[in-house]
Design an enzyme around this catalytic site. Structure first.
Site: not given
Ligand SMILES: [Zn+2]
Length: 200
Positions: A71-74, A112, A140, A142
């Site tokens: 996941c690119e956010h976490h 995703q 996920h 995250c």
């Molecule tokens: Zn994430």
């Protein structure tokens, strides 16, 4: 990268020089290089010698492809199953190449929804099928590891193009064949409905 990892360990409150951690930066670098190796992959090389002309236009389906992404956010993993179908116009892709194609895009920092679309768009661009459908079901970490809204930590995204978008029967046939985990709503991958942000 190893220097950064050493600094990160110290930032966690660890002693990067203690025995168990001495080789960790090396291992972490190796792991991240692998998990992001999709940036360097060349799609045409991956598909090399595996596009065939055919006189066939029945649905081709490859289901339950395992995938792992970050996941690119976490920078935490999301992973699950990918199902791919297409209806050839006059070209097919060797079946073993479909999981390779999934890996190329999964081994990058992703959301995703974008991952789902990239797989569908690539198949569309390479063999111009009458339709292509990609569904991804993923957990996920995250969200689940951080205890954020557990019911949303499992996410199903779809990209339906051509006949799969225009023809409800074709779409239903595909969805029946892949037998989605019941009760999880299908999420259209086209709008920017991001799975794990909003909570930070
Ligand atoms: Zn994430």
């Amino acid at each position: 990268m190893q220097d950064l990892i050493r600094r990160l360990l110290a930032e966690f409150g660890e002693d990067p020089s203690r025995e168990g951690l001495v080789d960790t930066p090396k291992r972490v670098e190796k792991a991240y290089r692998f998990l992001t190796s999709g940036y360097e992959a060349d799609i045409d090389r991956v598909l090399n010698n595996a596009l065939f002309s055919v006189d066939y236009n029945e649905m081709v389906i490859v289901k339950d492809i395992d995938f792992y992404s970050l996941c690119e956010h976490h920078l935490l993993p999301f992973f699950g199953k990918c199902h791919v179908a297409y209806i050839p116009s006059n070209k097919v892709i060797g079946l073993s190449k479909i999981p390779r194609l999934v890996d190329v895009f999964a081994r990058r920092l992703q959301v995703q929804e974008r991952l789902t679309n990239q797989i569908a768009d690539t198949i569309r661009d390479k063999i111009a099928p009458l339709g292509v459908a990609v569904v991804m079901e993923a957990s996920h970490l995250c969200m689940s590891m951080r205890g954020v809204e557990k019911q949303n930590s499992f996410c199903v995204t779809s990209a339906m193009q051509g006949a799969f978008r225009d023809n409800a029967r074709t779409r239903m046939e595909f969805l029946e064949l892949i037998k989605l985990r019941s009760g999880t709503p299908l999420r259209d991958a086209s709008p920017a409905g991001l799975a794990c942000v909003g909570d930070d």
